[in-house]
Design an enzyme around this catalytic site. Structure first.
Site, PDB file in Angstrom:
ATOM      1  N   GLU A  35       0.842  -1.199   0.000  1.00  0.00           N
ATOM      2  CA  GLU A  35       0.000   0.000   0.000  1.00  0.00           C
ATOM      3  C   GLU A  35       0.874   1.244   0.000  1.00  0.00           C
ATOM      4  OE1 GLU A  35      -2.459   2.865  -0.218  1.00  0.00           O
ATOM      5  OE2 GLU A  35      -3.252   0.814  -0.376  1.00  0.00           O
ATOM      6  N   ARG A  36       0.601   2.165  -0.931  1.00  0.00           N
ATOM      7  CA  ARG A  36       1.442   3.357  -1.061  1.00  0.00           C
ATOM      8  C   ARG A  36       0.996   4.516  -0.179  1.00  0.00           C
ATOM      9  NH1 ARG A  36      -0.286   5.576  -7.101  1.00  0.00           N
ATOM     10  NH2 ARG A  36      -2.435   6.149  -6.572  1.00  0.00           N
ATOM     11  N   CYS A  43     -11.762   4.416   0.137  1.00  0.00           N
ATOM     12  CA  CYS A  43     -13.069   4.253   0.785  1.00  0.00           C
ATOM     13  C   CYS A  43     -13.030   4.650   2.253  1.00  0.00           C
ATOM     14  CB  CYS A  43     -13.553   2.816   0.647  1.00  0.00           C
ATOM     15  SG  CYS A  43     -15.114   2.503   1.500  1.00  0.00           S
ATOM     16  N   SER A 187     -24.121  14.575 -11.432  1.00  0.00           N
ATOM     17  CA  SER A 187     -25.182  14.254 -10.475  1.00  0.00           C
ATOM     18  C   SER A 187     -25.250  12.768 -10.175  1.00  0.00           C
ATOM     19  CB  SER A 187     -26.545  14.724 -11.009  1.00  0.00           C
ATOM     20  OG  SER A 187     -26.979  13.876 -12.060  1.00  0.00           O
ATOM     21  N   ALA A 189     -23.765   9.575  -7.626  1.00  0.00           N
ATOM     22  CA  ALA A 189     -23.837   9.467  -6.174  1.00  0.00           C
ATOM     23  C   ALA A 189     -22.911  10.457  -5.472  1.00  0.00           C
ATOM     24  CB  ALA A 189     -23.511   8.037  -5.747  1.00  0.00           C
ATOM     25  N   GLU A 209     -25.893  18.599 -14.720  1.00  0.00           N
ATOM     26  CA  GLU A 209     -25.809  17.239 -15.247  1.00  0.00           C
ATOM     27  C   GLU A 209     -25.938  17.244 -16.769  1.00  0.00           C
ATOM     28  OE1 GLU A 209     -25.454  13.612 -16.261  1.00  0.00           O
ATOM     29  OE2 GLU A 209     -25.206  14.047 -14.119  1.00  0.00           O
ATOM     30  N   GLY A 276     -17.147  11.385 -12.977  1.00  0.00           N
ATOM     31  CA  GLY A 276     -16.796  10.024 -13.321  1.00  0.00           C
ATOM     32  C   GLY A 276     -15.494   9.563 -12.695  1.00  0.00           C
ATOM     33  N   ALA A 324     -17.403  -0.097  -3.114  1.00  0.00           N
ATOM     34  CA  ALA A 324     -16.550  -0.823  -2.180  1.00  0.00           C
ATOM     35  C   ALA A 324     -17.016  -2.258  -1.985  1.00  0.00           C
ATOM     36  CB  ALA A 324     -16.527  -0.090  -0.834  1.00  0.00           C
ATOM     37  N   HIS A 449     -44.271  -5.044  12.170  1.00  0.00           N
ATOM     38  CA  HIS A 449     -45.014  -3.781  12.201  1.00  0.00           C
ATOM     39  C   HIS A 449     -44.797  -3.102  13.543  1.00  0.00           C
ATOM     40  CE1 HIS A 449     -48.303  -0.923  11.631  1.00  0.00           C
ATOM     41  NE2 HIS A 449     -48.679  -1.213  12.878  1.00  0.00           N
TER      42      HIS A 449
END
Length: 470
Positions: A35-36, A43, A187, A189, A209, A276, A324, A449
């Site tokens: 891992e860098r 995430c 637009s 997530a 958008e 994107g 993720a 309920h």
């Protein structure tokens, strides 16, 4: 060196990589992970988790503004942006530390540094430029790429964040000021979540958008419902628009937008670019190895295998959906295939998608439009939040649950929701799809309920003309 020889080497410690490493260790494979930057990847450190922490602060603050509706009296409510950001960063740090604990627990060898690949056998060699200085070469039977993705930029339109006035998600997570006016380009997530956060804290937000509706991957009916609620909250939505330029000035940024053949300029204090994702496939040595890459994403066979022997890829680097939980699932399937356990290939149609805005949006499977386009004869059910006792008691009567069934077989093809807590509800339909449940089993299931989940039952009943409470 014997100490640098492994069964599996994973490159990238995000939710795909670290989960793959854990599963490999569980299966008795000697495993290393490279891992860098940060354990937990984007995430945990700069994406899913800290964003949700910010949104939680915004939700609480927004709820306080409506205290009178619940018979409560609150005066002098305010917020401290620096403390909101600090809480978010602490949550991210806690979870990143948790991943470190999991690596130790499962005896996974962690190498801090940036990896590149070179030719080797039976898998490519992993060459690491160590954070502490120097280099190290790891050999493995199997190498898994989990290097993720990053925000896409469009230089021709000036959609290139400068970290000052034009932000990516990273700058938006640690704002040094609350912008009075904010433009969000995109637009999906990410864009909608930040629009929701900043609007809740008082920013004048405009979302632009290019397509004809917001949240374009969602069911059109759900998208329209969400748009109505966002507009009601004061967010301006401009769809079918092209951003021709995003021009930073001394203290403001100007968006030049073309809509319906007319050009409009919008001045804001900050802009967020959320147009994107681009896969992190560069500077890894993939081209020299002859790895098949399409539009920055590594091509795989559904179980992580690339066209290069011994090399696998999982998560965002393999393309959409960039989620993720998709990465984690792919990591497990990839490692189990390596171990000879014959897992199922990933079915992207059964991956839930969630947007944690206010209102929330969640979905799984085919939209009504896609189901019809596929030639399926369908039955569609709907149930509104204002017909549910729990939603009304919560003061959250705006929302919709929608189901799409195959009319011939009763197969649940898709489910789509907008409203409070739908990101927690959607997995019920996910389990139903995994179990290949038909409408009969769903109708016969007893839902408690009063709960929001009752709407899931009613939306199934509605598809077959048996709805009770509307």
């Amino acid at each position: 060196m014997a100490g640098d020889s492994f069964d599996v080497v994973v490159i990238g410690a995000g939710p795909g990589g670290y989960v793959a490493a854990i599963r490999a260790s569980q299966l008795g494979l000697k495993t290393a992970i490279v891992e860098r930057e940060h354990l937990g990847g984007i995430c945990l450190n700069w994406g899913c988790i800290p964003t949700k922490a910010l949104l939680r602060s915004a939700d609480v603050y927004e709820s306080i503004q409506h205290a009178q509706a619940y018979g409560l009296s609150v005066t002098g409510a305010s917020f401290d942006l620096s403390k909101i950001v600090d809480r978010s960063r602490k949550v991210a740090k806690q979870l990143s530390g948790g991943v470190g604990y999991l690596m130790k627990k499962h005896k996974i060898h962690v190498v801090d540094g940036a990896a590149t690949l070179s030719k080797g056998s039976p898998a490519p060699l992993v060459n690491v430029a160590l954070k502490a200085g120097g280099t190290r070469t790891l050999t493995a039977q199997h190498v898994i790429l989990a290097t993720g993705a990053r925000a896409r930029t469009i230089p021709a339109a000036g959609l290139v964040p400068d970290g000052r006035l034009v932000w990516t998600y990273k700058e938006a997570l640690v704002p040094d000021t609350m912008p009075g006016r904010l433009v969000v380009v995109g637009s999906g997530a990410i864009g909608i979540e930040f629009a929701s956060f900043f609007r809740a804290l008082g920013s004048d937000v405009t979302v632009i958008e290019a397509l004809d509706r917001i949240l374009p991957v969602e069911d059109a009916e759900i998208s329209a419902h969400a748009a109505k609620q966002f507009t009601k909250r004061g967010i301006r939505l401009i769809t079918g628009a092209q951003v021709k330029a995003l021009t930073p000035g001394a203290s403001t940024v100007t968006a030049t937008v073309e809509v319906g053949g007319k050009t409009e300029t919008i001045e804001a204090d900050r802009a967020i670019v959320a147009v994107g994702i681009t896969g992190n496939s560069e500077n890894l040595g993939l081209e020299a190895l002859g790895v098949a890459i399409e539009r920055s994403h590594v091509v795989t066979d559904g179980l992580g295998r690339t066209n290069v022997p011994g090399l696998y890829a999982i998560g965002d680097i393999t393309g959409p959906p960039w989620l993720a939980h998709k990465a984690s699932h792919e990591g497990v399937a990839c490692v189990e295939a390596i171990a000879g356990l014959h897992p199922h290939k990933l079915d992207t149609n059964r991956i839930p998608g969630c947007t944690y805005s206010n209102p929330q949006v969640a979905s799984i499977g085919l939209t009504e439009e896609k189901a019809r386009a596929a030639g399926r004869e369908i039955k569609v059910g709907r149930f509104p939040f204002n017909g549910n006792g729990k939603a009304i008691a919560l003061g959250e009567p705006e929302g919709l649950v929608k189901t799409v069934f195959d009319a011939r077989t009763g197969e649940l093809l898709g489910a789509h929701m907008v409203g409070t807590e739908v990101t927690e509800l959607i997995q019920g339909y996910g389990i139903a799809m995994t179990l290949e449940t038909t409408e009969k089993e769903l109708m016969e299931t007893i839902f408690p309920h009063p709960t929001l989940s009752e709407m899931m039952h009613e939306a199934v009943l509605d598809a077959y003309g048996r709805v009770i409470h509307i």
